[in-house]
Scaffold this active site. Structure first.
Site, PDB file in Angstrom:
ATOM      1  CE  LYS A  54      31.143  22.331 -44.155  1.00 47.94           C
ATOM      2  NZ  LYS A  54      29.873  22.622 -43.467  1.00 47.94           N
ATOM      3  CD  GLN A  98      26.589  22.870 -45.128  1.00 47.55           C
ATOM      4  OE1 GLN A  98      27.396  22.137 -44.587  1.00 47.55           O
ATOM      5  NE2 GLN A  98      26.781  24.166 -45.252  1.00 47.55           N
ATOM      6  CG  ASP A 121      28.295  21.443 -37.914  1.00 51.42           C
ATOM      7  OD1 ASP A 121      29.269  22.080 -38.362  1.00 51.42           O
ATOM      8  OD2 ASP A 121      27.353  21.026 -38.614  1.00 51.42           O
TER       9      ASP A 121
HETATM   10  N1  GUN Z   1      25.985  26.304 -42.937  1.00 49.00           N
HETATM   11  C1  GUN Z   1      26.865  27.336 -42.923  1.00 49.00           C
HETATM   12  N2  GUN Z   1      27.907  27.062 -42.126  1.00 49.00           N
HETATM   13  C2  GUN Z   1      27.691  25.830 -41.624  1.00 49.00           C
HETATM   14  C3  GUN Z   1      28.434  25.001 -40.732  1.00 49.00           C
HETATM   15  O1  GUN Z   1      29.525  25.347 -40.221  1.00 49.00           O
HETATM   16  N3  GUN Z   1      27.875  23.782 -40.459  1.00 49.00           N
HETATM   17  C4  GUN Z   1      26.681  23.389 -40.994  1.00 49.00           C
HETATM   18  N4  GUN Z   1      26.215  22.199 -40.641  1.00 49.00           N
HETATM   19  N5  GUN Z   1      25.978  24.142 -41.811  1.00 49.00           N
HETATM   20  C5  GUN Z   1      26.488  25.356 -42.130  1.00 49.00           C
END
Ligand code: GUN
Length: 288
Positions: A54, A98, A121
């Site tokens: 990311k 995350q 998100d």
């Molecule tokens: N953990 C697994 N997928 C995601 C996501 O799309 N966003 C976040 N913040 N954590 C995750």
């Protein structure tokens, strides 16, 4: 008929290419560099990989990336204080924490602390509510990426029976809402669902988000179905594989996403798209 591949990597490259141009145009016009803060707590191996990707992709489109790596035993209060600071920082447009988080931290409390305007998100109850009410603002990235992949097939979605396997807040639930917005008939399946193979056999669209390697068998897939595989698992052979038996399903489906190179790259592309959207909405807000 062997399935056609829905190439998420190629589509994500097209999306990020267009984001890169829009970011450059913004900066040339003297507006702020869209900036994403990514918070990682602890050393969850898969999360470390996702977060690294990311952050790297954020930089490749010319956006700002702020990294906050906190120890696994950090107090919840410290995470909430960090979010408060990021909420109040006008140079930060998107905040992502995350998941999963270590047990001393309640994810709901952390998600709810994020300013909904910076919630790239799309997990804040405000943004989820907007999606439920068909007035979406910032939308969860993985389901949004799946919808872009479905659009690539060129097939009309209205009236199709979509079966979503998995009911998580991150994928299954928002995915069902996205499909419903496109007027699919939606069935959400989970661990208490009876006769899962029978339900999948009736599906025009299958979205698998279970987290178990090759859980969905090829012979469950209806001829001509569209198969979207959200799973990223490590198989017994050590290779990455999805939640669907790819070879078996590809013999019957009309379209299928590969793993890797399907949904995964689209999740990151949608995160950047949300960050740009958040920056543009924040620009347009009255100051003061
Ligand atoms: N953990 C697994 N997928 C995601 C996501 O799309 N966003 C976040 N913040 N954590 C995750």
């Amino acid at each position: 008929m062997p399935a056609r591949i829905l190439d998420g990597k190629a589509l994500a490259n097209r999306v990020t290419g267009s984001i890169r141009e829009r970011v450059a145009a913004r900066i040339a016009a003297g507006r702020g560099v869209p900036t994403l803060a990514v918070v990682l707590v602890g050393e969850h191996p898969a999360s470390q990989v996702y977060v690294r990707n990311k952050r790297r992709t954020t930089e490749t489109v010319g956006m700002g990336s702020r990294a906050f790596d906190l120890p696994a035993d950090v107090a919840e209060r410290e995470v909430l204080d960090l979010i408060d600071r990021l909420n109040g920082d006008p140079a930060v447009h998107g905040i992502l924490v995350q998941l999963p988080l270590p047990p001393q931290i309640e994810p709901e409390r952390v998600i709810e602390a994020i300013d909904p305007a910076k919630d790239v998100d799309g997990f804040h109850p405000y943004n989820v509510g907007r999606l439920v009410l068909r007035m979406p603002l910032l939308r969860p990235c993985t389901p949004l990426g799946c919808m872009k992949l479905l659009a690539e097939t060129g097939e009309p979605l209205a009236g199709k029976h979509a079966v979503v396997i998995g009911q998580s807040n991150i994928v299954g639930r928002p995915m069902a809402l996205e499909l419903l917005m496109e007027r699919c008939t939606v069935t959400i399946c989970h661990s208490a669902t009876r006769d899962l193979p029978g339900l999948v056999r009736g599906a025009d669209i299958v979205v698998a988000a279970i987290g178990k390697p090759a859980f969905v068998r090829g012979d469950w897939i209806r001829e001509g179905a569209i198969v979207i595989d959200v799973g990223i698992n490590r198989g017994a052979d050590g290779k990455l594989c999805g939640d669907v038996d790819f070879a078996g399903a590809a013999e019957r489906a009309a379209w299928i996403t590969p793993v890797p190179g399907g949904v995964g790259p689209m999740t990151i592309a949608m995160l950047l798209s949300n960050t740009l959207q958040a920056a543009e909405a924040i620009d347009g807000r009255p100051s003061g």
